[in-house]
Each structure stands twice: as structure tokens, then as C-alpha cells.
Scaffold this active site. Sequence first.
Site, mmCIF file in Angstrom:
data_model
loop_
_atom_site.group_PDB
_atom_site.id
_atom_site.type_symbol
_atom_site.label_atom_id
_atom_site.label_comp_id
_atom_site.label_asym_id
_atom_site.label_seq_id
_atom_site.Cartn_x
_atom_site.Cartn_y
_atom_site.Cartn_z
ATOM 1 N N GLU A 144 16.519 -20.004 98.190
ATOM 2 C CA GLU A 144 16.247 -20.489 99.553
ATOM 3 C C GLU A 144 14.811 -20.250 100.001
ATOM 4 O O GLU A 144 14.540 -19.427 100.892
ATOM 5 C CB GLU A 144 17.207 -19.847 100.553
ATOM 6 C CG GLU A 144 18.631 -20.334 100.402
ATOM 7 C CD GLU A 144 19.525 -19.925 101.575
ATOM 8 O OE1 GLU A 144 19.191 -18.979 102.291
ATOM 9 O OE2 GLU A 144 20.562 -20.561 101.756
ATOM 10 N N GLU A 315 25.902 -23.285 97.791
ATOM 11 C CA GLU A 315 26.650 -22.281 98.551
ATOM 12 C C GLU A 315 27.421 -23.005 99.649
ATOM 13 O O GLU A 315 26.820 -23.682 100.482
ATOM 14 C CB GLU A 315 25.702 -21.254 99.192
ATOM 15 C CG GLU A 315 24.875 -20.473 98.183
ATOM 16 C CD GLU A 315 23.932 -19.465 98.843
ATOM 17 O OE1 GLU A 315 24.085 -19.182 100.040
ATOM 18 O OE2 GLU A 315 23.032 -18.976 98.143
HETATM 19 C C1 GAL Z 1 22.334 -17.894 102.256
HETATM 20 C C2 GAL Z 1 21.781 -17.084 101.105
HETATM 21 C C3 GAL Z 1 22.829 -16.181 100.503
HETATM 22 C C4 GAL Z 1 23.597 -15.472 101.579
HETATM 23 C C5 GAL Z 1 24.207 -16.489 102.498
HETATM 24 C C6 GAL Z 1 25.051 -15.892 103.593
HETATM 25 O O1 GAL Z 1 21.329 -18.259 103.148
HETATM 26 O O2 GAL Z 1 21.263 -17.905 100.095
HETATM 27 O O3 GAL Z 1 22.215 -15.245 99.655
HETATM 28 O O4 GAL Z 1 22.739 -14.633 102.280
HETATM 29 O O5 GAL Z 1 23.183 -17.227 103.099
HETATM 30 O O6 GAL Z 1 25.587 -16.891 104.424
#
Ligand code: GAL
Length: 633
Positions: A144, A315
Site C-alpha cells: 500500500e 485484501e
Molecule cells: C490495509 C493494510 C493491511 C491492514 C489492513 C487493515 O490497509 O494493507 O496491512 O493494515 O489495512 O484493514
Amino acid sequence: MKRTLGVCYYPEHWPEDVWPEDARRMAEAGLTWVRIGEFAWSRLEPAPGKLDFDWLDRAIATLGEAGLRVVLGTPTATPPRWMLDRHPDMLAVDAQGRPRKFGARRHYCFSHRGYLEDCRRITTRLAERYGQTPHVAAWQTDNEYGCHDTILSYSDAARTAFRDWLAQKYQSPEALNRAWGNAFWSMDYASFDQIDLPNLTVTEPNPAHVMDFRRFSSDQVVAFNRAQVEIIRRHSDAPVAHNYMGRITEFDHFAVGADLDIASWDSYPLGFLSDRLEASAEHKAAFLRQGDPDFQAFHHDLYRAVGRGRWWVMEQQPGPVNWAPYNPAPLPGMVRLWTWEAFAHGAEAVCYFRWRQAPFAQEQMHAGLLRPDSAPAPGLAEAVEVARELNAAPHVAATQGDVALISDYASAWAWDTQPQGADFDYFRLVFAWYRALRALGLNIDILSPDTRDLSDWKLVLAPGLFTLPPALREALATAGGQVVFGPRANSKTADFAIPPALPPDLPGLDARVTRVESLPPGTDLPLTEGGAFRHWAEEVEGSAPVLMRRADGLPALLGSEALAYLTGWPCDETLRAILQRLCAAQGIPTHDLPAGLRRRQAGGLCFWFNYGAAPVTWEGVEIPAAGVVWTRD
Ligand code: GAL
């Protein structure tokens, strides 16, 4: 194309004897992918040069032997504590001149050469070791870019690199002075070494100075990412991805994406609704447990473009997150809906974040597919259901959009630099156009401003494009129908000045913006046919035919069936009506979808997504609350 599911996993968080059972359960749930490694630097290299990859060998083997395919992340978003002893000046510095501290993540400046070298080194070691490992089937660079406001850094390293960047771009201080207009306020420079970063000035810095700093900062991300990609490619044929975010505009994702095989993004619908979207309190309440009906789709379409057709959700929110002001739980059905919506927009894979909720550290309140005690959390059953459906589901084909919308990072920097009205935000503008199109039931393709061929779309829209790139100017001749520019389009030169011919300066359109005004909330500028402009309005003169007028008689929309210009920022209902009319003129069928219901055509299928908390019956199809159904066209 077989669509697949996956999950993010952190073997370094769990005792090794838990790994085989975790891997077995992941495979049993129907997951294909497992992403690992992206924050593990302190465990891979506990002390400088003291590498310990044995545990990662075993983790990859355990996961792979269970039938899973590994996405291996480079750990460069989390430099270990010893890295600061080696490079005390590697920290990113905020606009107030304060170094960001160790103790979380992303505490590096993209311009620090020593840190970049260490990133190359760890990436090389990983690529050498796992480049030919069959279980490692994809890579992720860093994590990110841009998260936690980390693109713009005002460090000494950034200043040095910025001066070099300027020297290359302008060749002489005189050329820079001319381009920036430094005769104003005696800002002339005699040497590149005199130029500082544009923070902590007494009042606003020169917008041309800021704009170059924004371009430079974006280029630094591209170079940082490219360094890793080049190394990985030397050792591996597996595709390389990065996981982008929602509503991050600080770097040019198209430019980063050009070096990668796959674009991916991290989708947290409930967190985004609460802290990344301008919307009324009623809207936020209505979609509290579902997320905004268009925010995810916008990013799906954006990253499909960034990935040149290949994209994933790396994610996916599986339950409550920890980082928004309030963190509600999704309605039953939403995890399945979000997943299917990504597939309907062409995602190759959707990975849930994360496998098991961590009982320790910053994200202990963030749900996983498993609870901290390893029992299934509610999201798991929905993931399993999607896995089952995928096996039985019909083929989801890629689809040509009905309309195209141009989205440009440089325009976001420009209007951030010079908003002229406190609520003029480029993302907000483009997203307003996107959601109006979605509410009309359209499939939308997002295009980069470097698109050279517009022949596939009967309607191409470009609100707020700060300057018209020469290639796009040429591409206008290829348009398959009408191209409509929106307010502020082509209103600056690349040097951030008002163009001599006055905007919008579009080929074949005799129109000149002679005055602009920004409007505070609650001030509407009515149009003759009903509806209103809000936020922004322009006075335009010229002989172009007027297609719509403001109530005061000035043009609201002018131009031709081939090229038109909208002179203001319409409120949402007005925008929808205008876009519906433009679609009708081009013979593009539209629907009048109720709030919360969205549709997406994919090949011979039509997907219906009900973001509402009550069931809907529409065009003879019954869509349960928080449900998704698909019908054959
Ligand atoms: C994203 C990140 C992850 C985790 C997640 C939590 O922004 O890539 O590592 O922190 O959020 O929602």
C-alpha cells in the site's frame, strides 16, 4: 478464466505447529491463494546481514503442500529498527518538518538512497531464494504505497533528489523561472541548489512549484517500485502485483502499474464509507453495514484500467475493521456480495484480510476469517459459500463498458494545489460522475488520460481534467461518439498557468471561460430545465451551440454531438439527468435504479447487487437484502 479466492496470512505471528492445520483449513475452505511475507523483515533479517529464511522456507512448503499458491510480498513497508541506526535520516518528514517515528510502519522516505539499496538487497535475496519455487506463484511489491499519508516527504533526501529532478527537467534556472512565473513576488532562482521543498512557506507556495513537487514525489514511487520489479523479474516468471488503496491519489497509479503484471487493491467498504467519502448522514446511516454502493465498483473499474485488464482484490474486509472512527459489522451476506461484485467487474482473485484475528498489537480489533481462538468468524462461511458457487458458477466474461470516464492523478494534484473553492476535490468530482452513471445501470470503463483510442465508446467523459495531454487531444479524432469535458477541463497549461487562448481550448469548440466562481455549501445556481450547479460554475463566451442554459441565461452545456463542454458542477440529481440525456442521444440504454440497487453486465450475465437492507424486486428479479443474484441476459 477461473476466478479464485485467497487470504492474507502471517506465519510469523503464529507458532509453527499451527501452520499445517491453518493450511489444511484454508484449502478446505476453497481458498487458492495465500499472501505472506509483506511485513516480515525483522524476522527475515533480525540483525543487519544476518538472514534467517529457514522459517519462510518451511512456511511456503507447508502452505504449498496443502495445495495453496503463495503470493510472496517484499517486506519493504516495514524496515526493522536496526535500519534506523544504519540510516538515521531515512525517515519520511511531514509537511511541518517533523520526522515520522519508528513504531508502526511505512516510516521511510522514497528518496533515501541508502534505504533503497537495502530494499534492493532484501528483494534480491528473496527473489534468488524463491524465484523458482513452484509454490510461489505471484509477488507483491511493498504494501500500500501511500498508506498513512506517506508519499510526500519533506526530508533532506527528498530535497536533494527534487533539485536533481528539476535540473533534468528544466536544464537551466532561467527556464524554470520562466515556466513557474517566478517574476511574481521576486521568487527567481539563480541555481537549482537554491530551490527548497514547498512546505513551511509564509503563505501558499507557487502552484507550479507544488505541482512539480507532486510529479516528482509520484516519480519517486514509480522508481522505488520499479527497482523491486526489475530484481524479481530477473529470478522469477511469476506475475508481480502491488496492492493499491481506495481514494489514494498522491501518486500516479497508471505509471506504477505500467511496470507490473497485475493491479490489486485493498477493499474495506465499511471503513471507507465512514472515513473516506463525502455523503449525507442519512446515506451513511442507510449503508452503515453494507458500504457505499459505488465506491468499491469505482475502484474495481479503476484498477482494471491500471492493471491493463489484470487485477485482483488483494485484501477484502471480512468483518469489522479497527481503523475507522466507528467500526460496524457487515450485514450477513455482504462479504459474499463484495466478493461477487469484484468478480463481476473482472477480478481474477479476491483475497480476504486476514486469516486469523491477531490477539496482539495494533490490529487486534480487526476481524479475520477466524476468531483469535481459531473458531470460524462469520465471514468464513460466506467465503466458503462463494468458493462453492465459483465451482458451480457460469463463466464471468470480461465486458466492454457502455461509457468511459477519464480519471487522472495529475488533475487530483492540481486541484489539491489550487482548489479555488474549499470543497473542490478532483476525486469527489469524478466519483460523482461515476456514481451517476452507475445509478443509470451502466457498465463503466475508466481510462487513463493517456488513452490513444476512444473508438470503443459512444460516450467518453472527462470532468475536471486539468490539462489536455497532447495524445488525448489527438485521440479525440478517434472517438466513437461524443466526448464531454466537464468543469475546469484543460484550464491550465502543464506549467500551471492559464492558457493564452483561455480554457477549455478544445478542437472545434468555440468557447472561452471568461470567469469562474466557487460556491459555498447551500448555494445553488439553477438551470432553466430544473436542477442546479453547485460548488463551481463558469461563465463562457463563444459561438459554440448552447445545448442547456443556466436560469440566468448563460450556457450550462455547449458544443456538438461529437464534443461538448459542461460549464459547472451539477448537483447529483441534475448530473444524473444530464448524463441520461447524453446517453439517450448516443443510443445507450439506461435504467433508473433505486438507491442501493446496482447492476453489472458481464458477458451473457447480468449481476444484481442489493446494497439495501431490505429485499428489492426489480425487472422481475428478486434480490434479497445484502444479496447478489445473477440472471442470463
Ligand atoms: C490495509 C493494510 C493491511 C491492514 C489492513 C487493515 O490497509 O494493507 O496491512 O493494515 O489495512 O484493514
